[in-house]
Design a protein around this motif. Structure first.
Motif, short mmCIF file in Angstrom:
data_model
loop_
_atom_site.label_atom_id
_atom_site.label_comp_id
_atom_site.label_asym_id
_atom_site.label_seq_id
_atom_site.Cartn_x
_atom_site.Cartn_y
_atom_site.Cartn_z
N THR A 121 -32.75 19.40 55.19
CA THR A 121 -32.19 19.59 53.85
C THR A 121 -32.90 20.70 53.08
O THR A 121 -34.12 20.66 52.89
CB THR A 121 -32.29 18.28 53.05
N GLY A 122 -32.13 21.69 52.65
CA GLY A 122 -32.66 22.78 51.85
C GLY A 122 -33.37 23.86 52.63
O GLY A 122 -33.82 24.86 52.03
N THR A 144 -29.71 22.77 47.88
CA THR A 144 -28.95 22.51 49.11
C THR A 144 -27.47 22.41 48.76
O THR A 144 -27.11 22.50 47.58
CB THR A 144 -29.48 21.25 49.81
N ASP A 174 -26.70 17.38 57.82
CA ASP A 174 -28.14 17.62 57.86
C ASP A 174 -28.80 16.76 58.93
O ASP A 174 -28.23 15.80 59.43
CB ASP A 174 -28.77 17.31 56.50
N THR A 189 -24.78 17.04 52.63
CA THR A 189 -26.19 17.33 52.88
C THR A 189 -27.03 16.15 52.40
O THR A 189 -26.54 15.24 51.73
CB THR A 189 -26.61 18.61 52.14
#
Length: 334
Positions: A57-58, A103, A127, A178
Motif C-alpha cells: 500500500t502506497g 494510495t 494490494d 487498495t
C-alpha cells in the motif's frame, strides 16, 4: 427549417435506440465464455511478477499495479465514472494518520441503459504485503492478484455485450481496492466517500483469493466458497443459487458462512464495509492454503481453470442483478 430539424432529430434518437437491445434476449454464456484461463494467466503473470514488488500500500509496486489496471481498461474501452477526472480515487496519507503514503482505489465504470442511477459494485483488493527486510518479494498471486485480474476479465465480458448492443440496465462499478491488507482501508474509504450514493448501490460482489484449490476440495476445480449471500437479502441468495444452477453447476460451499465459524471470514474482506452499510454482498473465496502471506504465493500454483470458472460465476450473477426488473431486496439487518 424547424420541422425538418425535428424530423432528423427524431430519426437520430430512434436510430440510437434501435442499437440498444434488451439484455433479456441475450445468452449471457456467450459473454461469460470470453473469460478464459489463458487470458487470466497472461494478466496474472504480469500482475504478480517481481516487477510489482508485492504491491504494498502506497509503495511504487502498488502504483505500477494501479497503472496496469488503468491501461487495461483503456485498451478495453471502459471509462471511469463520469464525475471523476481519471480512474483513481486517491486516498491521502492523512487518512492513515501518516502511517502509509497516498494510495489509490482504481475505478472502471459501465453506465446502465435504463436505471443508471442504480449501481452494482464488483470489487477486489489489489494490494499485498510488499517485500520483507531480507528482500523476499511477496507476489500475492492468489491473495490480491486473482481477484483483480478476474474483474478485468468480467469487465471485458460486459464491454463485449455493450458492443453488441446489450448494455446492462443498471450501472456497474468495477472497484479495485487498495489497503485491504492494512485493515480493509480502501473499502472503508470508498464507503465513507462514495462516488455513487450508497443508497443507490444495489449489491457488492467481492472476490478475494479465488485462484487456488484447498485441501478440502483436492482434485476439484469446480467449487467456490460463498460467504454473506444470505446475511442481508434472501433475494440475493436465491438469485445466486439459481444462476449457478442454470449456468455453472459449481459446488457452492457455505462452510465459512456459518455464523459460528471461528475464521470469521465474513468480517475479513472488503465486502464487509458494504455490508455494514446494509448493502447485500457475496464474498467469493477459494479457502485457505499454506502460502497465505508468504513469498510462496506465486503464479505457478494458481488453478487457472478454477479461476476462470469462479470469474464466470461472478459475471453471470452480476448479469442477472443488473438486468432483472427489480433491484435486490434487503430484508434483513446487520
Amino acid at each position: 427549417m424547424k420541422k425538418i430539424f425535428i424530423i432528423f432529430l427524431t430519426a437520430g434518437i430512434l436510430s440510437c435506440g434501435a442499437h440498444q437491445k434488451n439484455p433479456e434476449n441475450a445468452d449471457p454464456m456467450d459473454y461469460a465464455n470470453s473469460i478464459t484461463s489463458s487470458e487470466l494467466k497472461d494478466h496474472l503473470y504480469i500482475f504478480a511478477s517481481d516487477e510489482f514488488e508485492g504491491r504494498d500500500t502506497g509503495e511504487p509496486g502498488q502504483k505500477k499495479a494501479a497503472e496496469y489496471i488503468v491501461n487495461e481498461y483503456q485498451k478495453t474501452g471502459i471509462s471511469h465514472p463520469e464525475g471523476m477526472s481519471n480512474y483513481y480515487q486517491t486516498i491521502p496519507s492523512e487518512y492513515f494518520n501518516g502511517k502509509f503514503n497516498d494510495t489509490e482505489n482504481v475505478l472502471g465504470f459501465i453506465e446502465g441503459s435504463e436505471k443508471p442511477e442504480e449501481v452494482l459494485v464488483i470489487s477486489s483488493h489489489y494490494d499485498h504485503v510488499g517485500v520483507d527486510d531480507e528482500g523476499n518479494i511477496f507476489n500475492g498471486a492468489d491473495d490480491g492478484g486473482s481477484g483483480p485480474v478476474g474483474i478485468l476479465e468480467i469487465a471485458e465480458a460486459f464491454k463485449k455485450a455493450v458492443e453488441d448492443g446489450y448494455t446492462p440496465k443498471r450501472s456497474i462499478l468495477f472497484l479495485h481496492l487498495t489497503g485491504e491488507e492494512k485493515g480493509l482501508l480502501g473499502s472503508k474509504y470508498y464507503t465513507e466517500n462514495p462516488v455513487f450514493p450508497l443508497a443507490n448501490t444495489v449489491a457488492n460482489l467481492n472476490m478475494d483469493m479465488i485462484g487456488r484449490i484447498d485441501e478440502a476440495h483436492a482434485g476439484n476445480d469446480n467449487y467456490v466458497y460463498l460467504i454473506g449471500s444470505d446475511k442481508l437479502s434472501a433475494d440475493l441468495h436465491e438469485l445466486s443459487e439459481e444462476v449457478n444452477d442454470t449456468y455453472m453447476k459449481m459446488d457452492l460451499d457455505y462452510t465459512y458462512n456459518d455464523p459460528d465459524d471461528p475464521n470469521r471470514f465474513y468480517y475479513r474482506s472488503d465486502h464487509y464495509n458494504f455490508a455494514r452499510n446494509n448493502i447485500p454482498v457475496i464474498f467469493y473465496f477459494n479457502g485457505v492454503h499454506d502460502d497465505y502471506h508468504r513469498p510462496t504465493d506465486t503464479v505457478e500454483k494458481i488453478s487457472y481453470e478454477a479461476l476462470a470458472k469462479r470469474a464466470k460465476l461472478v459475471f453471470l450473477t452480476a448479469w442477472e442483478i443488473v438486468n432483472r426488473e427489480d433491484r435486490i431486496v434487503v430484508d434483513k439487518t446487520q
